[in-house]
Write a protein that holds these residues in place. Structure first.
Motif, PDB file in Angstrom:
ATOM      1  N   GLY A   1       1.258  -1.168   0.101  1.00 12.21           N
ATOM      2  CA  GLY A   1      -0.020   0.153   0.476  1.00 12.21           C
ATOM      3  C   GLY A   1       1.181   1.443  -0.139  1.00 12.21           C
ATOM      4  O   GLY A   1       1.776   1.734  -1.228  1.00 12.21           O
ATOM      5  N   PRO A   2       1.014   2.168   1.547  1.00 11.98           N
ATOM      6  CA  PRO A   2       0.096   1.713   2.708  1.00 11.98           C
ATOM      7  C   PRO A   2      -0.521   1.530   2.048  1.00 11.98           C
ATOM      8  O   PRO A   2      -1.268   2.256   1.619  1.00 11.98           O
ATOM      9  N   GLY A   3      -1.739   0.509   3.132  1.00 13.69           N
ATOM     10  CA  GLY A   3      -2.728   0.872   3.303  1.00 13.69           C
ATOM     11  C   GLY A   3      -3.869  -0.760   2.454  1.00 13.69           C
ATOM     12  O   GLY A   3      -5.303  -0.924   2.772  1.00 13.69           O
TER      13      GLY A   3
ATOM     14  N   GLY B   1      -5.690   7.826   6.382  1.00 17.57           N
ATOM     15  CA  GLY B   1      -5.513   9.425   7.144  1.00 17.57           C
ATOM     16  C   GLY B   1      -3.989   9.468   6.690  1.00 17.57           C
ATOM     17  O   GLY B   1      -3.578   9.282   5.151  1.00 17.57           O
ATOM     18  N   ASN B   2      -3.093  10.377   7.590  1.00 20.69           N
ATOM     19  CA  ASN B   2      -2.276  11.025   7.338  1.00 20.69           C
ATOM     20  C   ASN B   2      -1.152  10.096   7.018  1.00 20.69           C
ATOM     21  O   ASN B   2      -1.277   9.348   8.667  1.00 20.69           O
TER      22      ASN B   2
ATOM     23  N   PRO C   1      -1.633  -1.362   8.506  1.00 17.86           N
ATOM     24  CA  PRO C   1      -1.461  -0.587  10.053  1.00 17.86           C
ATOM     25  C   PRO C   1      -3.489  -0.381  10.306  1.00 17.86           C
ATOM     26  O   PRO C   1      -3.846  -0.844   9.645  1.00 17.86           O
ATOM     27  N   ILE C   2      -3.302   0.147  11.007  1.00 16.09           N
ATOM     28  CA  ILE C   2      -4.625   0.772  11.326  1.00 16.09           C
ATOM     29  C   ILE C   2      -5.456   1.585  10.343  1.00 16.09           C
ATOM     30  O   ILE C   2      -5.189   2.093   9.942  1.00 16.09           O
ATOM     31  N   THR C   3      -6.435   0.889  10.490  1.00 14.64           N
ATOM     32  CA  THR C   3      -8.004   0.615   9.418  1.00 14.64           C
ATOM     33  C   THR C   3      -7.685   0.362   8.620  1.00 14.64           C
ATOM     34  O   THR C   3      -8.664   0.141   6.532  1.00 14.64           O
ATOM     35  N   VAL C   4      -6.980  -0.700   8.093  1.00 15.60           N
ATOM     36  CA  VAL C   4      -6.934  -1.468   7.354  1.00 15.60           C
ATOM     37  C   VAL C   4      -7.176  -2.845   7.263  1.00 15.60           C
ATOM     38  O   VAL C   4      -7.461  -3.625   8.554  1.00 15.60           O
TER      39      VAL C   4
ATOM     40  N   ASP D   1      -2.566  10.123  12.599  1.00 15.55           N
ATOM     41  CA  ASP D   1      -1.201   9.985  12.449  1.00 15.55           C
ATOM     42  C   ASP D   1      -0.826   8.751  12.245  1.00 15.55           C
ATOM     43  O   ASP D   1      -0.695   8.216  13.302  1.00 15.55           O
ATOM     44  N   GLN D   2      -0.213   8.329  11.270  1.00 15.44           N
ATOM     45  CA  GLN D   2       0.646   7.321  11.016  1.00 15.44           C
ATOM     46  C   GLN D   2       1.751   7.234  10.250  1.00 15.44           C
ATOM     47  O   GLN D   2       1.631   7.462   9.732  1.00 15.44           O
ATOM     48  N   SER D   3       2.701   6.073  10.598  1.00 17.53           N
ATOM     49  CA  SER D   3       3.936   6.228   9.284  1.00 17.53           C
ATOM     50  C   SER D   3       4.734   4.969   9.380  1.00 17.53           C
ATOM     51  O   SER D   3       4.506   3.963  10.216  1.00 17.53           O
TER      52      SER D   3
END
Lengths: 482, 482
Positions: free
Chosen positions: B91-93, B364-365, B135-138, B147-149
């Motif tokens: 992705g990310p995502g 998100g970001n 990560p979160i929300t995937v 924010d994620q990174s």
């Protein structure tokens, strides 16, 4: 106007009609002699084809000792309003029946089998298709054995073509195109050159009505398929590099010597050439490791006659008897049928014709012109003969790298204007998947169109039947791609 | 030895056994809670699978507010003698269930359909397969929005992994590998880095038994998938040039600026970038014109929910809500099943989990590390974690051109010895056609193997199931390719 004069004119007209009808009769008879029996064709090939098919021989020299086998498929619908296309396969030494039965004819083999299926994208949908087996010893063609060359092939081909039009006279006025692939990149321009010279001495209605050339993955430049290009096949090596079949390190080395190794058989050039072979195919090089004619495609190795898979060709030509079959070629259908006595009979094959092979084992000394066919393009373009240079983009045998090279060189040398820049072209087909995917890319120069076919190999009309029908039809009609 | 002492020891042993059996019981219970009902699975997916499947959630932060959905397929045969492989999509995502259901799981979708079929080349043949949506929300994973990174993802992933091994303790001693593709080229090395640090403070038997990383078409170098790489995707452009999707003229221009345009959003660099887009896709750029994930493959556009085909991604990421589906992706099976209430129920999906999407619309970001993951390789290699860098050779999204570039850079910077030079590798399969064709190429450096898969795109185990099973098994066993 006196009645006497009218009478004379009328007599002349009657005489003309008589001569005409006799000649039409003779010609019709001559045609019919080569007409293939429809019932027997459909029975032997297990198909249901309603069009006419002719199979016979054309005189390839004035003495008539060289006889070229041809097959002719008039368009089943409205033939006399459609152009004639001569299709030639390459080699040198390979049979154009591969084109007829594997590529763009009305019935073709199902992949990997000896079973025919109807080809809904046959070029007979829009043209009358003529296939000639050329030169001497190729397929069922025969004649005096001896040295042959690009020049002798061109002479034989124009003789055969003149013979064809002298018998199928009603097709002579139609627009005429020559198409083919591979070493036909030599055959086609050299034949076009002969036609230009032949036409020069003739009245308009006696000329061969040549309109254009459509050459697929064709040998053209001296650096491509000549003897001098054999020891260091720069365009092939670059193609491997670009497609990551060799290491980046070796690819970069190849790029640094690309202008210096043409014709060089020793030293660093030979070392690099050997290294490419090892990296691409591994250390045991007794067999090819992928299909060089379509680097992402299947590799077919079985033939009913047990012809073993050939060694990798040295350049374009088969170095020994075991190598009559191009590596990975899907030729079992051809062998199965064309070696059968019943099919020989059906196609009126003469006793003088040898057992059929996809590529001639007995071509003898064939002299390749060290100039390729590049040198002829200026003359061809000057004579307003349109050129379509089409190329499957995953062919490692006569790869796009070489075509790009000489097209660029030609454009610069002849100051050819760019009419329409590089862009994708499309097949708007009804399909479950991949609607509107691009079919490849196209670039229009003044007089020459370069067209790529995405995911097609060396035999474009085999790999991409639908796309091939579309681009060829556009070319014939002189329509620009979108 | 006194009897008293023996008695004490015996008591201790009994106590130990009791504690062990209670803990085994608890753990078994914990496992079983996530066990997917076999009958219902087989009914809903219309398959006949006899192995175990677990589906549930893993704690991705210490608070337990971040919950990552996982699926776990123990090898049906002899699971505890096989390694554990964690598979992560990119992705990310994007969801790792794409890997499970389209790529290397035991049952996968038939191309272009929502019907499952058994995958005879499933990686569960030789490993226990764990898929985590991260990560979160995937996918079905949820937690605090914000924010994620790359760094937060790595932290979440190690937490989830530790949680997994705390529950599936019998798998913890087994060799552990991380695999995945695309943006997992960031996820995998960053997770490996976390594991190295995590292990450093622990006794040998408490460590995560990480043995190797197998990364397919992965983002690695800063010039590949970072924000700075977005405006001028040099490796993608070079890949197009090498495969003749752009004109030679433009390709040569691209080569001349290749070292100068990284991160540059204006002037000549922008002009060239725009020109590439036009030449590749034509002037109407509202839709992609071929499948960038496999430039010679099909393009699937239908999904049952009518999700329209996405615009071309800017770099790796979807710039807007319409672009949640990667161009041409074959995801209709995933959407059909994973959005159904019955399947949510089957997989024990919680209410907190959003409607499933192949790639998150609500990521998100997400802060992409401008260093990519290249900077981690020295540490990983130093810790004797073996690396397989595999790459389908017809992927334009994270193409071989970039991989070649950074592997070469890494070899030079870290003085990695070449253990075995570039060579073809093979799948000796029983097939009607293409026996012994090479499956791609391989180069062994000290600690890192570069492996290409011929005619595979971005999703290697989707395009080449058989080949993928073979190379992954070899890597797991630490066998060199021939």
């Amino acid at each position: 106007m006196s009645t006497q004069y009218q009478k004379q004119r009328m007599n002349k007209f009657v005489l003309f009609l008589s001569v005409l009808s006799i000649s039409l009769c003779l010609q019709a008879l001559d045609d019919e002699a080569d007409l293939v029996d429809k019932n027997e064709l459909n029975r032997l090939f297990n198909i249901n084809y309603d069009g006419k098919v002719y199979s016979g021989y054309l005189k390839a020299n004035t003495e008539g000792t060289a006889q070229f086998h041809y097959m002719f498929y008039p368009a089943p619908v409205d033939a006399l309003n459609k152009p004639v296309i001569l299709w030639l396969n390459g080699g040198p030494g390979c049979s154009s029946l591969q084109g007829a039965f594997n590529e763009n004819g009305p019935f073709v083999f199902k992949a990997g089998t000896a079973e025919f299926e109807m080809n809904q994208f046959s070029w007979t949908n829009f043209a009358n298709m003529l296939y000639i087996e050329s030169p001497i010893t190729v397929g069922f063609s025969y004649g005096p054995q001896g040295d042959q060359s690009d020049e002798s092939t061109a002479k034989y081909n124009i003789n055969a073509l003149v013979d064809f039009f002298s018998r199928f006279t009603e097709y002579k006025k139609l627009p005429f195109f020559i198409s083919g692939e591979s070493y036909a990149g030599i055959y086609i321009p050299t034949l076009a050159n002969e036609i230009i010279d032949y036409n020069a001495g003739l009245a308009a209605d006696s000329r061969i009505n040549l309109q254009g050339l459509a050459i697929g993955n064709g040998c053209t430049d001296p650096t491509e398929c000549t003897d001098d290009a054999d020891p260091f096949q720069i365009h092939v090596y670059k193609f491997y590099g670009r497609h990551n079949f060799i290491s980046e390190e070796l690819y970069e080395q190849i790029l640094t010597v690309q202008n210096d190794c043409y014709g060089v058989k020793d030293g660093q050039c030979k070392e690099l050439a050997d290294k490419v072979e090892v990296e691409v195919s591994g250390k045991e090089q007794d067999q090819i490791k992928f299909n060089p004619y379509n680097i992402y495609g299947y590799c077919f190795t079985y033939t009913p006659e047990g012809s073993k898979m050939s060694q990798k060709f040295g350049g374009m030509r088969s170095p020994n008897e075991d190598s009559d079959i191009p590596p990975c070629a899907d030729v079992q259908g051809l062998y199965h049928h064309l070696r059968s006595a019943e099919v020989r009979n059906l196609l009126k094959i003469r006793q003088q014709s040898a057992q059929w092979a996809v590529c001639s084992r007995t071509l003898g000394n064939y002299h390749v012109n060290p100039k390729g066919s590049y040198y002829l393009y200026q003359k061809i373009l000057k004579n307003q003969i349109r050129i379509l240079k089409f190329s499957g983009d995953v062919d490692a045998v006569v790869p796009l790298t070489g075509t790009m090279y000489w097209v660029d060189k030609l454009q610069k040398e002849l100051y050819l204007a760019t009419l329409k820049p590089w862009r994708p072209w499309f097949v708007h087909a009804q399909r479950d998947v991949d609607p509107d995917q691009n079919a490849g890319y196209v670039l229009d120069l003044d007089g020459l169109t370069l067209l790529t076919i995405r995911n097609a190999g060396h035999m474009v009309p085999l790999d991409k039947r639908e796309e091939s029908e579309i681009f060829m039809q556009k070319f014939i009609k002189d329509e620009l791609f979108p």
